[in-house]
Design a protein around this motif. Structure first.
Motif, mmCIF file in Angstrom:
data_model
loop_
_atom_site.group_PDB
_atom_site.id
_atom_site.type_symbol
_atom_site.label_atom_id
_atom_site.label_comp_id
_atom_site.label_asym_id
_atom_site.label_seq_id
_atom_site.Cartn_x
_atom_site.Cartn_y
_atom_site.Cartn_z
ATOM 1 N N GLU A 1 0.827 -1.200 0.000
ATOM 2 C CA GLU A 1 0.000 0.000 0.000
ATOM 3 C C GLU A 1 0.861 1.250 0.000
ATOM 4 O OE1 GLU A 1 -3.335 2.260 2.773
ATOM 5 O OE2 GLU A 1 -2.610 0.271 3.324
ATOM 6 N N ILE A 2 1.915 1.267 0.802
ATOM 7 C CA ILE A 2 2.818 2.420 0.827
ATOM 8 C C ILE A 2 3.410 2.638 -0.560
ATOM 9 C CG2 ILE A 2 4.964 3.331 1.762
ATOM 10 C CD1 ILE A 2 4.443 1.789 4.284
ATOM 11 N N SER A 3 3.921 1.558 -1.156
ATOM 12 C CA SER A 3 4.602 1.667 -2.440
ATOM 13 C C SER A 3 3.656 2.150 -3.525
ATOM 14 C CB SER A 3 5.200 0.305 -2.825
ATOM 15 O OG SER A 3 5.835 0.382 -4.067
ATOM 16 N N TYR A 4 2.407 1.648 -3.510
ATOM 17 C CA TYR A 4 1.470 1.985 -4.578
ATOM 18 C C TYR A 4 0.963 3.422 -4.446
ATOM 19 C CZ TYR A 4 -2.681 1.988 -7.485
ATOM 20 O OH TYR A 4 -3.628 2.302 -8.422
ATOM 21 N N MET A 5 0.686 3.824 -3.212
ATOM 22 C CA MET A 5 0.029 5.105 -3.014
ATOM 23 C C MET A 5 0.994 6.264 -2.843
ATOM 24 S SD MET A 5 -3.153 4.492 -3.236
ATOM 25 C CE MET A 5 -3.826 6.029 -2.603
ATOM 26 N N SER A 6 2.256 6.006 -2.557
ATOM 27 C CA SER A 6 3.164 7.067 -2.157
ATOM 28 C C SER A 6 4.039 7.577 -3.293
ATOM 29 C CB SER A 6 4.068 6.581 -1.023
ATOM 30 O OG SER A 6 3.308 6.287 0.120
ATOM 31 N N ALA A 7 4.456 8.814 -3.118
ATOM 32 C CA ALA A 7 5.498 9.402 -3.956
ATOM 33 C C ALA A 7 6.304 10.329 -3.055
ATOM 34 C CB ALA A 7 4.899 10.156 -5.133
ATOM 35 N N PHE A 8 7.505 10.651 -3.494
ATOM 36 C CA PHE A 8 8.449 11.380 -2.651
ATOM 37 C C PHE A 8 9.095 12.457 -3.508
ATOM 38 C CE2 PHE A 8 12.275 10.580 0.418
ATOM 39 C CZ PHE A 8 11.858 11.637 1.217
ATOM 40 N N PHE A 9 8.862 13.719 -3.147
ATOM 41 C CA PHE A 9 9.446 14.843 -3.876
ATOM 42 C C PHE A 9 10.418 15.570 -2.951
ATOM 43 C CE2 PHE A 9 5.420 14.043 -5.992
ATOM 44 C CZ PHE A 9 5.801 14.027 -7.332
ATOM 45 N N ILE A 10 11.626 15.837 -3.455
ATOM 46 C CA ILE A 10 12.712 16.321 -2.611
ATOM 47 C C ILE A 10 13.266 17.631 -3.166
ATOM 48 C CG2 ILE A 10 14.993 15.771 -1.690
ATOM 49 C CD1 ILE A 10 13.978 12.724 -2.398
ATOM 50 N N PHE A 11 13.377 18.613 -2.306
ATOM 51 C CA PHE A 11 13.928 19.921 -2.655
ATOM 52 C C PHE A 11 15.086 20.199 -1.697
ATOM 53 C CE2 PHE A 11 9.479 19.691 -3.582
ATOM 54 C CZ PHE A 11 9.314 20.300 -4.822
ATOM 55 N N GLY A 12 16.218 20.690 -2.229
ATOM 56 C CA GLY A 12 17.303 20.916 -1.291
ATOM 57 C C GLY A 12 18.630 21.265 -1.917
ATOM 58 N N ASP A 13 19.661 21.094 -1.097
ATOM 59 C CA ASP A 13 21.032 21.428 -1.464
ATOM 60 C C ASP A 13 21.879 20.158 -1.482
ATOM 61 O OD1 ASP A 13 21.375 20.876 1.257
ATOM 62 O OD2 ASP A 13 21.331 22.994 1.815
ATOM 63 N N SER A 14 23.178 20.277 -1.213
ATOM 64 C CA SER A 14 24.070 19.122 -1.304
ATOM 65 C C SER A 14 23.754 18.044 -0.278
ATOM 66 C CB SER A 14 25.534 19.556 -1.138
ATOM 67 O OG SER A 14 25.727 20.213 0.102
ATOM 68 N N SER A 15 23.027 18.388 0.783
ATOM 69 C CA SER A 15 22.675 17.383 1.789
ATOM 70 C C SER A 15 21.794 16.284 1.220
ATOM 71 C CB SER A 15 21.970 18.047 2.979
ATOM 72 O OG SER A 15 20.782 18.700 2.566
ATOM 73 N N VAL A 16 21.064 16.587 0.139
ATOM 74 C CA VAL A 16 20.157 15.595 -0.456
ATOM 75 C C VAL A 16 20.274 15.512 -1.978
ATOM 76 C CG1 VAL A 16 18.477 15.538 1.417
ATOM 77 C CG2 VAL A 16 18.290 17.327 -0.320
ATOM 78 N N ASP A 17 21.317 16.124 -2.551
ATOM 79 C CA ASP A 17 21.521 16.072 -4.007
ATOM 80 C C ASP A 17 21.982 14.677 -4.420
ATOM 81 O OD1 ASP A 17 22.164 16.410 -6.675
ATOM 82 O OD2 ASP A 17 23.628 18.008 -6.347
ATOM 83 N N PRO A 18 21.229 13.973 -5.280
ATOM 84 C CA PRO A 18 21.625 12.638 -5.725
ATOM 85 C C PRO A 18 22.427 12.644 -7.020
ATOM 86 C CG PRO A 18 19.413 13.045 -6.479
ATOM 87 C CD PRO A 18 19.887 14.323 -5.792
ATOM 88 N N GLY A 19 22.697 13.866 -7.562
ATOM 89 C CA GLY A 19 23.480 13.937 -8.786
ATOM 90 C C GLY A 19 22.976 14.929 -9.806
ATOM 91 N N ASN A 20 22.065 15.822 -9.429
ATOM 92 C CA ASN A 20 21.599 16.836 -10.382
ATOM 93 C C ASN A 20 22.734 17.720 -10.872
ATOM 94 O OD1 ASN A 20 18.684 16.645 -10.847
ATOM 95 N ND2 ASN A 20 18.495 16.964 -8.637
ATOM 96 N N LEU B 1 3.261 10.033 7.931
ATOM 97 C CA LEU B 1 2.850 10.752 6.732
ATOM 98 C C LEU B 1 2.747 9.811 5.533
ATOM 99 C CD1 LEU B 1 4.862 14.083 7.088
ATOM 100 C CD2 LEU B 1 2.536 13.558 7.840
ATOM 101 N N PHE B 2 3.713 8.915 5.391
ATOM 102 C CA PHE B 2 3.634 7.964 4.285
ATOM 103 C C PHE B 2 2.481 6.983 4.468
ATOM 104 C CE2 PHE B 2 8.019 9.222 3.200
ATOM 105 C CZ PHE B 2 7.936 9.234 1.819
ATOM 106 N N LEU B 3 2.123 6.694 5.709
ATOM 107 C CA LEU B 3 1.035 5.764 5.996
ATOM 108 C C LEU B 3 -0.300 6.476 6.178
ATOM 109 C CD1 LEU B 3 2.728 3.307 8.509
ATOM 110 C CD2 LEU B 3 1.764 2.713 6.296
ATOM 111 N N ASN B 4 -0.342 7.757 5.823
ATOM 112 C CA ASN B 4 -1.552 8.541 6.002
ATOM 113 C C ASN B 4 -2.051 8.506 7.441
ATOM 114 O OD1 ASN B 4 -1.873 9.500 3.326
ATOM 115 N ND2 ASN B 4 -2.601 7.483 2.707
ATOM 116 N N LYS B 5 -1.099 8.613 8.373
ATOM 117 C CA LYS B 5 -1.372 8.713 9.801
ATOM 118 C C LYS B 5 -1.892 7.408 10.393
ATOM 119 C CE LYS B 5 -3.405 11.852 13.209
ATOM 120 N NZ LYS B 5 -4.451 12.848 13.453
ATOM 121 N N GLU B 6 -1.852 6.329 9.675
ATOM 122 C CA GLU B 6 -2.242 5.046 10.237
ATOM 123 C C GLU B 6 -1.022 4.418 10.882
ATOM 124 O OE1 GLU B 6 -4.068 2.558 7.383
ATOM 125 O OE2 GLU B 6 -5.565 4.034 6.806
#
Length: 383
Positions: free
Chosen positions: A23-42, A360-365
Motif C-alpha cells: 500500500e505504501i509503495s502503490y500510493m506514495s510518492a516522494f518529492f525532494i527539494f534541497g542542497d548538497s545534503s540531499v543532491d543525488p546527482g543533479n 505521513l507515508f502511511l496517512n497517519k495510520e
C-alpha cells in the motif's frame, strides 16, 4: 495442532505487513527539494564549480553504488534511506536523462539556496526547483491522467533540506550582504522565501511535508578550521547563532501554517541538538571521531580538498568512514544519514514531530505490535 495454529498466525502477520508495504509503495510518492545534503546527482548535469560536484572518487567510497553518483557522501544519503523505508525505489535526480518520475523526483542541487542570490548561476535555487516541479506535475497528468496525478500529488511527501548555503556563503561569504542586512533581518528574508515556497507547493496540492533543520553550522570541520581558535576545537559561534535562529523561525512558521492551512501536516527535526550530541559524544553512537572529517586536509580535515579537484589537489582519506561523523569538510557520512533517516521515520518524539515521516507515508495510520496482538486475539476467537 498448536504448531499449525502458530504457523497460521505468523503467516497472517507477514501477510498483513506485506499488504501495508504494498500500500505504501502503490500510493506514495516522494518529492525532494534541497542542497548538497540531499543532491543525488543533479549537479552532474549543470555547469558549476568543482566544490558543487561529487561525481568523482572517493565520493561513493563504500561501493554501495558502482561509481560515484554525485552524492556528497561516502555512500547513500538520507533520502535514499527514507525511500527504502517507504518501500519506494531510489528517487531519481530531475536532470537524469529518461528518469522515471512515477514515484517522485529529487530536485536538490549542491550549493543551492533558499534565496536565488545564493551561489547564483552555480546551483539550482529553490525557485527554479519549484519551476521544475510544475513541469513534472504536467508530465504526470499527461502520463497518469489528471485525477490520478492529483491524487499522487496530494498523497506524496515533500521533503525540504536547505538553508546552510544561504548563511555560510550567501551571508558570511558575502561582505556586501552583511553590510545591507543585520543577521535577524537576513534570517527573515530566508524564512520569507521558504514560507512562500511551502505555500506554493500547498496550492499545487501538497499536504505532507518533512524538513531537515540546520546543524550547528559553526561546528562543521570547515568552520572549525577557519576559527582562530581552531587548535582549541572551538566552533564559529556566529554561524551557530544564525542556524539556531533559522531553526526557531522555521518551527514558528510551521506551527502557523498548520493552523492556517487545512490538512497541512509536517515532520520537523531538531537536527542541531541531534548531531551536536554525536559530535561531542561520538562513542555513544558508534563513532570514534566527531569533529574531524574523514576526507580532506588541514585542521580537522576542514580544508575542502576531498577528491583533489579543488585548488589544492592533495587530500587525506581515513581508513574507515563508518567511524566518523563527518565525511568531508561540510557533509556527514552515510552512517549519520542512515541514523537520522531512522529518527525521522519513527522517532524519537523528543526530536521529531509533530508527525513522524512514517505516519505521513502511511496517512497517519500507525501500526504497532499491540495492534497485531489485538488482531491475533480476534483471529483466535474466530478459529
Amino acid at each position: 495442532m498448536m504448531k499449525y495454529f502458530l504457523l497460521l498466525i505468523t503467516c497472517l502477520i507477514v501477510f498483513k505487513f506485506a499488504l501495508i508495504s504494498a500500500e505504501i509503495s502503490y500510493m506514495s510518492a516522494f518529492f525532494i527539494f534541497g542542497d548538497s545534503s540531499v543532491d543525488p546527482g543533479n549537479n552532474n548535469h549543470i555547469k558549476t564549480i568543482p566544490e558543487n560536484q561529487a561525481n568523482y572518487k572517493p565520493y561513493g567510497h563504500n561501493s554501495f553504488f558502482k561509481d560515484p553518483t554525485g552524492r556528497f557522501s561516502n555512500g547513500r544519503i538520507i533520502v535514499d534511506f527514507l525511500a527504502e523505508f517507504a518501500s519506494l525505489p531510489l528517487i531519481p535526480p530531475y536532470l537524469e536523462p529518461s528518469a522515471d518520475y512515477s514515484h517522485g523526483v529529487n530536485f536538490a542541487s549542491g550549493g543551492a539556496g533558499i534565496l536565488s542570490t545564493t551561489n547564483q548561476g552555480l546551483a539550482i535555487d529553490l525557485e527554479t526547483q519549484l519551476n521544475y516541479f510544475k513541469q513534472v506535475q504536467k508530465l504526470l497528468k499527461d502520463k497518469l491522467g489528471t485525477t490520478n496525478a492529483e491524487q499522487l500529488i496530494s498523497n506524496a511527501v515533500y521533503f525540504i533540506s536547505m538553508g546552510s548555503n544561504d548563511y555560510l556563503g550567501g551571508y558570511f561569504g558575502n561582505p556586501k550582504m552583511q553590510e545591507l542586512h543585520q543577521p535577524e533581518e537576513y534570517v527573515g528574508m530566508v524564512m520569507g522565501n521558504l514560507t512562500k515556497a511551502i505555500q506554493e507547493l500547498y496550492e499545487k496540492g501538497a499536504r505532507k511535508f518533512g524538513f531537515l533543520s540546520l546543524s550547528p553550522l559553526g561546528c562543521l570541520p570547515v568552520l572549525r578550521a577557519m576559527n582562530p581558535k581552531a587548535d582549541e576545537g572551538g566552533c564559529f559561534e556566529q554561524a551557530n547563532a544564525l542556524a539556531m535562529a533559522h531553526n526557531n523561525a522555521l518551527e514558528t512558521v510551521l506551527k502557523n501554517l498548520e493552523n492556517l492551512l487545512k490538512d497541512f501536516k509536517y515532520c520537523n527535526s531538531d537536527f542541531y541538538i541531534w548531531i551536536q550530541d554525536r559530535m561531542n559524544n561520538p562513542a555513544k553512537y558508534g563513532f570514534k571521531e566527531g569533529m574531524s572529517a574523514c576526507c580532506g586536509t588541514g585542521p580537522y580535515g576542514g580544508v575542502f580538498t576531498c577528491g583533489g579537484t579543488k585548488k589544492l589537489t592533495t587530500y587525506e582519506l581515513c581508513e574507515n568512514a563508518n567511524e566518523y561523523v563527518w565525511w568531508d569538510s561540510f557533509h556527514p557520512t552515510e552512517k549519520i544519514h542512515e541514523q537520522f533517516a531512522k529518527a525521522l521515520w519513527d522517532g524519537p518524539s523528543a526530536s521529531i514531530g509533530p508527525y513522524k515521516l512514517q505516519d505521513l507515508f502511511l496517512n497517519k495510520e500507525k501500526l504497532t505490535i499491540a495492534d497485531i496482538v489485538d488482531n491475533n486475539q480476534e483471529n483466535q476467537q474466530i478459529f
